[in-house]
Design an enzyme around this catalytic site. Structure first.
Site, mmCIF file in Angstrom:
data_model
loop_
_atom_site.group_PDB
_atom_site.id
_atom_site.type_symbol
_atom_site.label_atom_id
_atom_site.label_comp_id
_atom_site.label_asym_id
_atom_site.label_seq_id
_atom_site.Cartn_x
_atom_site.Cartn_y
_atom_site.Cartn_z
ATOM 1 N N TRP A 162 -10.689 60.338 6.677
ATOM 2 C CA TRP A 162 -9.863 60.015 7.842
ATOM 3 C C TRP A 162 -8.576 60.827 7.935
ATOM 4 O O TRP A 162 -7.906 60.834 8.970
ATOM 5 C CB TRP A 162 -9.521 58.527 7.844
ATOM 6 C CG TRP A 162 -9.012 58.007 6.532
ATOM 7 C CD1 TRP A 162 -9.735 57.378 5.564
ATOM 8 C CD2 TRP A 162 -7.667 58.097 6.018
ATOM 9 N NE1 TRP A 162 -8.930 57.067 4.484
ATOM 10 C CE2 TRP A 162 -7.664 57.492 4.745
ATOM 11 C CE3 TRP A 162 -6.476 58.617 6.501
ATOM 12 C CZ2 TRP A 162 -6.520 57.405 3.954
ATOM 13 C CZ3 TRP A 162 -5.330 58.537 5.727
ATOM 14 C CH2 TRP A 162 -5.357 57.933 4.462
ATOM 15 N N LEU A 202 -2.230 58.419 8.191
ATOM 16 C CA LEU A 202 -2.076 56.997 7.888
ATOM 17 C C LEU A 202 -3.448 56.393 7.642
ATOM 18 O O LEU A 202 -4.362 56.572 8.459
ATOM 19 C CB LEU A 202 -1.417 56.258 9.060
ATOM 20 C CG LEU A 202 -0.036 56.729 9.483
ATOM 21 C CD1 LEU A 202 0.398 56.002 10.747
ATOM 22 C CD2 LEU A 202 0.958 56.515 8.364
ATOM 23 N N GLY A 205 -7.952 63.382 10.931
ATOM 24 C CA GLY A 205 -7.856 62.901 12.310
ATOM 25 C C GLY A 205 -7.013 61.667 12.531
ATOM 26 O O GLY A 205 -6.798 61.265 13.670
ATOM 27 N N HIS A 206 -6.499 61.052 11.475
ATOM 28 C CA HIS A 206 -5.752 59.788 11.662
ATOM 29 C C HIS A 206 -4.432 59.824 10.908
ATOM 30 O O HIS A 206 -4.330 59.273 9.823
ATOM 31 C CB HIS A 206 -6.584 58.599 11.176
ATOM 32 C CG HIS A 206 -6.083 57.285 11.691
ATOM 33 N ND1 HIS A 206 -5.218 56.481 10.978
ATOM 34 C CD2 HIS A 206 -6.325 56.646 12.854
ATOM 35 C CE1 HIS A 206 -4.975 55.381 11.671
ATOM 36 N NE2 HIS A 206 -5.630 55.464 12.808
ATOM 37 N N MET A 207 -3.486 60.378 11.377
ATOM 38 C CA MET A 207 -3.269 61.139 12.590
ATOM 39 C C MET A 207 -2.904 62.570 12.164
ATOM 40 O O MET A 207 -2.276 62.731 11.124
ATOM 41 C CB MET A 207 -2.069 60.650 13.380
ATOM 42 C CG MET A 207 -1.955 59.307 14.001
ATOM 43 S SD MET A 207 -3.222 58.289 14.505
ATOM 44 C CE MET A 207 -2.369 56.774 14.091
#
Length: 172
Positions: free
Chosen positions: A63, A73, A66-68
């Protein structure tokens, strides 16, 4: 949050001296690859139905990109998955539910209290408050980073009919 408000006294947990490693977790839990959300088991108390685990948060988590972008996070849903995996591990390892697999059954009272980022050591703690053999478990959970509460709530685990699920997978 005061130390005595955690499910387990954090001073009892040593992330550098786990009682079960990833291979021991894999012997009980079916998740693999990017869905493995526990690194090690740190503590078990069968009298209280309490467990604690570690999730080492690395820059290689699926993740992060892409997060973020520019501000990685840990998604709340992944924190919840870690709590579910620990609850499932505890219930399955000790055959509390009488089921080959424990699945997510629901969430209540979930609150996110802080952020988790790469480099953090997320400590997940669960207390199985209700166990109805063959039906469900109810577990209170908490997550902490550096002694601070970052997530808490109550989750329900349900018995998964493995034979039905595996039968569907082979026909797809």
């Amino acid at each position: 949050m005061a130390k005595d408000e955690f499910i387990i006294d954090l001073d009892l947990l040593d992330p550098d001296k786990p009682i079960a490693d990833i291979e021991a977790i894999r012997a009980v839990n079916p998740q693999r690859h990017e869905m493995e959300q526990l690194t090690a088991i740190l503590y078990e108390d069968l009298d209280r139905n309490v467990s604690a685990a570690l999730k080492e948060i690395t820059a290689d988590e699926f993740w992060v990109r892409g997060h973020m972008p520019g501000m990685p996070l840990m998604p709340g849903v992944i924190m919840l998955e870690a709590a579910a995996q620990l609850s499932s591990y505890h219930a399955s390892k000790h055959d509390l539910l009488g089921s080959a697999m424990v699945g997510f059954g629901g969430l209540d009272e979930v609150r996110f209290r802080g952020v988790v980022t790469p480099g953090d050591r997320l400590i997940i703690m669960v207390c199985l408050e209700k166990v109805r053999r063959g039906r469900m478990i109810v577990a209170r959970f908490q997550g902490a980073v550096d002694g601070k509460l970052v997530v808490e709530g109550v989750l329900r685990g349900i018995s998964i009919p493995v034979e039905h699920v595996t039968g569907q997978a082979s026909t797809s």
